[in-house]
Design a protein around this motif. Structure first.
Motif, short mmCIF file in Angstrom:
data_model
loop_
_atom_site.label_atom_id
_atom_site.label_comp_id
_atom_site.label_asym_id
_atom_site.label_seq_id
_atom_site.Cartn_x
_atom_site.Cartn_y
_atom_site.Cartn_z
N GLU A 32 4.90 -3.81 6.04
CA GLU A 32 4.01 -3.46 4.93
C GLU A 32 2.69 -2.99 5.50
OE1 GLU A 32 3.62 -6.98 2.57
OE2 GLU A 32 5.71 -6.92 1.91
N ARG A 33 2.18 -1.88 4.98
CA ARG A 33 0.91 -1.34 5.44
C ARG A 33 0.13 -0.82 4.24
NH1 ARG A 33 2.92 1.93 10.76
NH2 ARG A 33 4.87 0.81 10.94
N PHE A 34 -1.15 -1.12 4.25
CA PHE A 34 -2.05 -0.67 3.19
C PHE A 34 -3.38 -0.36 3.85
CE2 PHE A 34 -5.51 -2.01 0.34
CZ PHE A 34 -5.31 -1.13 -0.70
N ASP A 35 -3.90 0.86 3.66
CA ASP A 35 -5.16 1.25 4.27
C ASP A 35 -5.88 2.24 3.37
OD1 ASP A 35 -7.29 1.97 5.86
OD2 ASP A 35 -6.07 2.49 7.60
N LEU A 36 -7.07 1.86 2.92
CA LEU A 36 -7.86 2.75 2.07
C LEU A 36 -8.70 3.73 2.89
CD1 LEU A 36 -9.10 0.30 -0.72
CD2 LEU A 36 -7.31 2.04 -0.86
N GLY A 37 -8.79 3.52 4.19
CA GLY A 37 -9.57 4.40 5.04
C GLY A 37 -11.05 4.10 5.08
N ASP A 38 -11.47 3.06 4.36
CA ASP A 38 -12.90 2.70 4.33
C ASP A 38 -13.16 1.34 5.00
OD1 ASP A 38 -11.72 0.98 2.55
OD2 ASP A 38 -13.07 1.43 0.88
N GLY A 39 -12.21 0.86 5.76
CA GLY A 39 -12.34 -0.45 6.39
C GLY A 39 -11.52 -1.52 5.69
N ASN A 40 -11.03 -1.25 4.49
CA ASN A 40 -10.16 -2.18 3.79
C ASN A 40 -8.71 -1.86 4.14
OD1 ASN A 40 -11.90 -3.79 1.89
ND2 ASN A 40 -12.53 -1.73 1.32
N PHE A 41 -8.04 -2.83 4.72
CA PHE A 41 -6.63 -2.62 5.07
C PHE A 41 -5.90 -3.95 5.10
CE2 PHE A 41 -8.55 -3.55 9.15
CZ PHE A 41 -7.62 -4.38 9.76
N ARG A 42 -4.60 -3.85 5.13
CA ARG A 42 -3.73 -5.02 5.28
C ARG A 42 -2.42 -4.53 5.86
NH1 ARG A 42 -1.07 -9.10 4.92
NH2 ARG A 42 -0.10 -10.43 3.45
N TYR A 43 -1.90 -5.31 6.82
CA TYR A 43 -0.56 -5.02 7.31
C TYR A 43 0.17 -6.32 7.60
CZ TYR A 43 -2.54 -5.63 12.04
OH TYR A 43 -3.17 -6.11 13.15
N ALA A 44 1.48 -6.24 7.52
CA ALA A 44 2.34 -7.40 7.79
C ALA A 44 3.65 -6.88 8.36
CB ALA A 44 2.57 -8.20 6.52
N PHE A 45 4.04 -7.45 9.49
CA PHE A 45 5.31 -7.11 10.13
C PHE A 45 6.09 -8.38 10.38
CE2 PHE A 45 2.16 -4.03 11.66
CZ PHE A 45 2.74 -2.85 11.24
N GLU A 46 7.38 -8.31 10.25
CA GLU A 46 8.24 -9.45 10.55
C GLU A 46 9.49 -8.93 11.22
OE1 GLU A 46 10.24 -13.09 8.05
OE2 GLU A 46 8.39 -12.18 7.32
N LEU A 47 9.86 -9.55 12.34
CA LEU A 47 11.06 -9.16 13.09
C LEU A 47 12.13 -10.23 12.96
CD1 LEU A 47 9.39 -7.85 16.37
CD2 LEU A 47 10.01 -6.56 14.32
N SER A 48 13.35 -9.85 13.22
CA SER A 48 14.48 -10.78 13.09
C SER A 48 14.45 -11.89 14.13
CB SER A 48 15.80 -10.01 13.19
OG SER A 48 15.90 -9.36 14.45
N ASP A 49 13.66 -11.73 15.20
CA ASP A 49 13.59 -12.78 16.22
C ASP A 49 12.54 -13.84 15.92
OD1 ASP A 49 11.21 -11.50 16.72
OD2 ASP A 49 11.65 -11.02 18.82
N GLY A 50 11.92 -13.78 14.73
CA GLY A 50 10.94 -14.78 14.33
C GLY A 50 9.50 -14.36 14.54
N THR A 51 9.27 -13.18 15.07
CA THR A 51 7.92 -12.68 15.28
C THR A 51 7.33 -12.25 13.94
OG1 THR A 51 8.48 -11.91 17.50
CG2 THR A 51 6.52 -10.96 16.47
N VAL A 52 6.11 -12.72 13.66
CA VAL A 52 5.42 -12.37 12.41
C VAL A 52 3.97 -12.01 12.77
CG1 VAL A 52 4.64 -13.20 10.16
CG2 VAL A 52 6.84 -13.96 11.07
N VAL A 53 3.49 -10.88 12.27
CA VAL A 53 2.12 -10.43 12.49
C VAL A 53 1.53 -10.03 11.14
CG1 VAL A 53 0.65 -8.74 13.66
CG2 VAL A 53 2.74 -9.53 14.77
#
Length: 127
Positions: A32-53
């Protein structure tokens, strides 16, 4: 001569440490990625091996971007490592069980600090 050079290269190749290859078989479960380009953003990644960012950012007071986030992964020994952090005008401040912490001050040092503060409160100065 060519045989000697070939033998030397073969010996070096055989003597080189055998590095463990990273497991690249993990698949992306969430992206998931969200970026307004003005400094407001959010991202989330999850992998099948248990890695979450995960991270989110907002515009900072001094023109930069303030970020709060976390990441989690499974260490090769099986332990789950999790780090949460804040990065802003005050710097990068991670928190997690695997981050080294300073040793506590010994009792005599704490007593010296208390004594110095007590004397300073009475108006004494130290040179």
């Amino acid at each position: 001569m060519k045989l000697i050079i070939f033998a030397c290269l073969a010996a070096v190749a055989l003597a080189a440490p055998q590095f463990l290859e990273a497991d690249t078989s993990a698949s992306i479960e969430k992206d998931e990625r969200f970026d307004l380009g003005d400094g407001n953003f959010r991202y989330a990644f999850e992998l099948s091996d248990g890695t979450v960012v995960e991270a989110s950012g907002t515009p900072g007071e001094e023109g930069g971007v303030n970020i709060e986030g976390s990441y989690r992964y499974v260490h090769p020994d099986g332990d789950v490592v999790e780090i949460t952090y804040v990065a802003d005008e005050r710097g990068f401040r991670p928190v997690g069980d695997v981050i080294p912490t300073p040793h506590p001050l010994p009792a005599h040092a704490i007593e010296q600090i208390r004594f110095a503060e007590e004397r300073r409160a009475l108006g004494e100065t130290f040179e």
